[in-house]
Design an enzyme around this catalytic site. Structure first.
Site, short mmCIF file in Angstrom:
data_model
loop_
_atom_site.label_atom_id
_atom_site.label_comp_id
_atom_site.label_asym_id
_atom_site.label_seq_id
_atom_site.Cartn_x
_atom_site.Cartn_y
_atom_site.Cartn_z
CD GLU A 1 -4.10 6.76 3.00
OE1 GLU A 1 -4.43 5.77 2.31
OE2 GLU A 1 -2.96 6.89 3.48
CG HIS B 1 1.11 6.85 0.33
ND1 HIS B 1 0.32 7.96 0.57
CD2 HIS B 1 0.57 5.84 1.04
CE1 HIS B 1 -0.66 7.62 1.40
NE2 HIS B 1 -0.54 6.35 1.70
CG HIS C 1 -1.49 1.41 1.47
ND1 HIS C 1 -2.55 1.94 0.77
CD2 HIS C 1 -1.07 2.40 2.30
CE1 HIS C 1 -2.77 3.19 1.19
NE2 HIS C 1 -1.88 3.49 2.12
CB SER D 1 -2.61 0.23 -2.76
OG SER D 1 -3.43 0.61 -1.67
FE FE Z 1 -1.85 5.38 3.10
#
Ligand code: FE
Ligand code: PHE
Length: 257
Positions: free
Chosen positions: A168, A127, A122, A187
């Site tokens: 997010e 990110h 993730h 993700s």
């Molecule tokens: Fe995150």
């Protein structure tokens, strides 16, 4: 919380013991990467797609040191290894110094489709690529500084919602329609298509105060997403001093998720 916190100091940084990953873990990472790669051309924002053209992290769990080197040259960010989720103070301090904390452990095979906590897949897939985008990178730096300020003002709950609905789970407008830039979407095997295509969730225009009034659920697909026009817009609309906004929000009823 998962992860081994025994070796970390006050900044929670540890060494990424890359040689400790097993062949099974590298293979699982590769499978996760392959599944997501098939989805991103259709659902990810162009900035993410552009960034991954510049470096290859498809075949094995990446070595953080190596990525940090190219990232430093690109936008002045680097990544640091952490055991898992870390306290607000440490998290904001890292961001405020252009360091992105990345979890070292990988999920188990039975968590292929769903994981409640961020793991290395993730953190890395979701990110890290966007840290190559100048505007996004600068925005996240400002967010980190804003986090330390929010702690002093006792307003982290409000500011965390901004992170949630942008970094997010944010959507961005493109000429081809909305696309995902939120890491939790990028993700995710299921939510990445859902957030763009499914008729069920609401897709609302970015609205700072509304976001700060909107509580969120961490254990299911989101019922609402906020859509930005561009990272410049995000930068611009989060630039004003939040102090009076926090004050006002404290006196308002909260919108339920
Ligand atoms: Fe995150
Ligand atoms: N403008 C915010 C403040 O004064 C700081 C901030 C910038 C927060 C960017 C988030 C993102 O608190």
């Amino acid at each position: 919380m998962r992860g081994d916190y025994t070796r970390s100091g006050p900044d929670f940084v540890i060494e990424q013991d890359w040689s400790a990953y097993t062949a099974e873990e590298h293979a699982l990472y590769r499978r996760l990467f392959e599944r997501q790669s098939k989805l991103v051309p259709r659902y990810a924002c162009p900035e993410w797609i552009e960034a991954v053209g510049g470096f290859d992290f498809s075949t094995e769990i990446p070595r953080f040191e190596k990525t940090s080197k190219i990232l430093r040259n690109a936008t002045g960010w680097e990544i640091v290894a952490v055991p898992g989720l870390i306290p607000d103070q440490a998290f904001f301090t890292h961001l405020a110094q252009r360091r992105f904390p990345v979890t070292v452990w990988l999920r188990r095979p039975e968590e292929f489709d769903y994981i409640a906590e961020p793991d290395v897949f993730h953190d890395f897939f979701g990110h890290v690529p966007l840290l190559f985008d100048r505007t996004y990178a600068d925005h996240l730096h400002e967010y980190g500084k804003g986090g330390l300020k929010a702690m002093r003002l006792n307003a982290v709950t409000f500011l965390s919602r901004l992170y949630w609905y942008t970094i997010e789970f944010g959507l961005i407008k493109t000429q081809a329609g909305v696309r995902a830039y939120g890491s939790g979407l990028l993700s995710s095997g299921g939510e990445l298509a859902y957030c763009v295509e499914d008729p069920k969730p609401r897709r609302l225009a970015f609205n700072l105060e509304r976001i700060m009034r909107t509580a969120y659920q961490i254990d299911r697909y989101q019922e609402r997403y906020f859509v930005i026009d561009s990272f410049e817009q995000l930068m611009r609309e989060t630039a004003p001093d939040f102090t009076p906004i926090y004050e006002r929000l404290r006196s308002l009823p909260m919108e339920m998720a």
